[in-house]
Design an enzyme around this catalytic site. Structure first.
Site, PDB file in Angstrom:
ATOM      1  CB  SER A 123      -0.851  -0.025   1.266  1.00 32.50           C
ATOM      2  OG  SER A 123      -1.397   1.244   1.533  1.00 32.50           O
ATOM      3  CE1 TYR A 148      -3.633  -2.343   5.549  1.00 34.64           C
ATOM      4  CE2 TYR A 148      -3.246   0.025   5.424  1.00 34.64           C
ATOM      5  CZ  TYR A 148      -3.442  -1.189   4.802  1.00 34.64           C
ATOM      6  OH  TYR A 148      -3.435  -1.266   3.440  1.00 34.64           O
ATOM      7  CE  LYS A 152      -1.208  -4.521   3.549  1.00 31.61           C
ATOM      8  NZ  LYS A 152      -1.393  -5.808   2.890  1.00 31.61           N
TER       9      LYS A 152
HETATM   10  N1  UFG Z   1     -13.407  10.444   3.506  1.00 32.98           N
HETATM   11  C1  UFG Z   1     -14.442  11.281   3.836  1.00 32.98           C
HETATM   12  N2  UFG Z   1     -15.580  10.720   4.322  1.00 32.98           N
HETATM   13  C2  UFG Z   1     -15.722   9.371   4.498  1.00 32.98           C
HETATM   14  C3  UFG Z   1     -14.655   8.518   4.156  1.00 32.98           C
HETATM   15  C4  UFG Z   1     -13.495   9.094   3.662  1.00 32.98           C
HETATM   16  O1  UFG Z   1     -14.340  12.493   3.697  1.00 32.98           O
HETATM   17  O2  UFG Z   1     -16.790   8.945   4.984  1.00 32.98           O
HETATM   18  C5  UFG Z   1     -12.168  11.023   2.958  1.00 32.98           C
HETATM   19  C6  UFG Z   1     -10.942  10.724   3.796  1.00 32.98           C
HETATM   20  O3  UFG Z   1     -10.843  11.626   4.852  1.00 32.98           O
HETATM   21  C7  UFG Z   1      -9.833  10.804   2.754  1.00 32.98           C
HETATM   22  C8  UFG Z   1     -10.517  10.342   1.456  1.00 32.98           C
HETATM   23  O4  UFG Z   1     -11.912  10.472   1.692  1.00 32.98           O
HETATM   24  O5  UFG Z   1      -9.449  12.125   2.595  1.00 32.98           O
HETATM   25  C9  UFG Z   1     -10.219   8.895   1.119  1.00 32.98           C
HETATM   26  O6  UFG Z   1     -10.510   8.106   2.268  1.00 32.98           O
HETATM   27  P1  UFG Z   1     -10.566   6.509   2.213  1.00 32.98           P
HETATM   28  O7  UFG Z   1     -10.940   6.067   3.605  1.00 32.98           O
HETATM   29  O8  UFG Z   1     -11.422   6.062   1.093  1.00 32.98           O
HETATM   30  O9  UFG Z   1      -9.090   6.096   1.861  1.00 32.98           O
HETATM   31  P2  UFG Z   1      -7.727   6.435   2.645  1.00 32.98           P
HETATM   32  O10 UFG Z   1      -6.915   7.244   1.704  1.00 32.98           O
HETATM   33  O11 UFG Z   1      -7.947   6.960   3.984  1.00 32.98           O
HETATM   34  O12 UFG Z   1      -7.168   4.959   2.885  1.00 32.98           O
HETATM   35  C10 UFG Z   1      -6.818   4.159   1.824  1.00 32.98           C
HETATM   36  C11 UFG Z   1      -6.985   2.694   2.195  1.00 32.98           C
HETATM   37  C12 UFG Z   1      -5.969   2.264   3.210  1.00 32.98           C
HETATM   38  C13 UFG Z   1      -4.587   2.718   2.823  1.00 32.98           C
HETATM   39  C14 UFG Z   1      -4.570   4.179   2.555  1.00 32.98           C
HETATM   40  C15 UFG Z   1      -3.216   4.639   2.118  1.00 32.98           C
HETATM   41  O13 UFG Z   1      -8.275   2.447   2.690  1.00 32.98           O
HETATM   42  O14 UFG Z   1      -5.987   0.872   3.285  1.00 32.98           O
HETATM   43  O15 UFG Z   1      -5.497   4.453   1.511  1.00 32.98           O
HETATM   44  O16 UFG Z   1      -3.200   6.028   1.967  1.00 32.98           O
HETATM   45  F1  UFG Z   1      -3.699   2.472   3.805  1.00 32.98           F
END
Ligand code: UFG
Length: 330
Positions: A123, A148, A152
């Site tokens: 990741s 997590y 990785k």
């Molecule tokens: N977000 C919202 N509202 C939500 C969910 C997410 O605004 O209900 C935002 C988050 O704050 C972030 C963006 O949308 O800015 C993307 O969030 P995600 O949860 O979809 O993805 P992340 O980037 O947080 O996490 C993903 C994977 C992880 C990995 C990570 C690495 O889920 O497994 O990318 O950056 F580790």
């Protein structure tokens, strides 16, 4: 025969389809902890192929040994792992156990078998908060606060050490943000309970399953104030796994699987609204703890090594995610 661990999960199911499309025979291992048996039936329908399936846990070495005895396995794609950042903070041992011990077990079993390639699901979280964007594979690995993320990083380190003595080649694929679904609408992401990730939350809100989307943080130093990520269509991501089996890549290589294009949360919402014709109910709230303001990756090494690049754009991702969500309601 390809051994695909976690093959009934979100990414694994899409990888299975692409492998079969290229003529590979596939045996899937899955413990169904974050997937459903019905995915196997859907995969068979979609590919019109028999897919071998073994129910079990990668921490169970007797089970793994049995799988290697029953099938002629030439390559391994290891996706079975825990992946929720927030959950990992509350259940660190479980994350280290499944992700790290699971990998070690599998590698131990491989010592007694002639496997050509081992593809590992890593990741972009391994970079932590990088100083410079886009991140390349030579960007130093950073501090990643969640257990997590640490699993990785540890797994990649283990693979780096093992690559010095192993007979098989090892490829660590660093995923950015996989979203979307297969265009058929037969497979996609099946989050258990309330989704943590942005796109399933958007589609579930539009389908009336959630009241509103909370946009975490509107005060980042990005053009519209919301956080930026490199979203990649899960089918593009899946294709890269197949390519990784086909070429000689040396002992161990890590490759970014992203698009180089960052989108803010508001841009994702807008793209979804355009595709679906639905106005999304959302409010901007506090930042989510542990979130990075911005990350996107340079995938040019993957292109150089695999002749792979993402072909589908944000509109495709939103269209296919929405098509999948609508199909679930039927
Ligand atoms: N977000 C919202 N509202 C939500 C969910 C997410 O605004 O209900 C935002 C988050 O704050 C972030 C963006 O949308 O800015 C993307 O969030 P995600 O949860 O979809 O993805 P992340 O980037 O947080 O996490 C993903 C994977 C992880 C990995 C990570 C690495 O889920 O497994 O990318 O950056 F580790």
């Amino acid at each position: 025969m390809i051994l695909l661990t976690g093959g009934l999960g979100y990414i694994g199911s899409h990888v299975a389809v692409e492998l079969i499309k290229q003529g590979y025979d596939v045996v899937i291992i899955d413990d169904l902890s974050n997937s459903e048996y019905s995915v196997l039936e859907r995969l068979s329908e979609l590919t019109d192929t028999e897919i071998y399936f073994e129910l079990g846990d990668v921490r169970d070495i007797t089970f793994l040994t049995g799988v290697f005895q029953r099938y002629q396995i030439e390559n391994v794609i290891h996706l079975a792992a825990k992946k929720a950042v927030g959950e990992s903070v509350h259940k660190p041992l479980h994350y280290y156990d499944v992700n790290v011990s699971g990998l070690i077990n599998l590698l131990k079993v491989l010592e007694d078998h002639r496997v050509k390639k081992f593809v590992f699901s890593s990741s972009c979280t391994v970079y932590g908060q990088p100083d410079q964007l886009p991140v390349t594979e030579s960007t130093p690995l950073g501090d990643t606060p969640s257990p997590y993320g640490k699993t990785k990083q540890m797994c990649e380190q283990i693979l780096e050490s093992v690559a010095k003595v192993a007979k098989h080649q090892i490829v660590s694929l660093r995923y950015f943000n996989p979203v979307g679904a297969h265009h058929s609408g037969k497979i996609g992401e099946l989050p258990k309970g309330v989704p943590n990730n942005l796109v399933p939350f958007i589609t579930q809100t539009s389908a009336g399953l959630r009241d509103e989307l909370k946009v975490f943080g509107g005060d980042y130093s990005t053009p519209d104030g919301t956080a930026i990520r490199d979203y990649i269509h899960v089918v593009d991501l899946a294709r890269a796994h197949v390519k990784a089996l086909m070429v000689d890549l040396g002992a161990h290589i890590a490759l970014n699987l992203g698009t180089r294009q960052g989108y803010s949360v508001l841009e994702v919402i807008k793209a979804f609204e355009e595709v679906s014709g639905i106005e999304l109910n959302y409010t901007i709230v506090e930042r989510r703890a542990g979130d990075l303001p911005e990350i996107y990756g340079d995938p040019s090494l993957a292109y150089k090594k695999l002749q792979w690049k993402a072909e589908l754009g944000l509109t495709d991702m939103m269209r296919d995610a929405w098509n999948w969500q609508q199909g679930l309601a039927k």
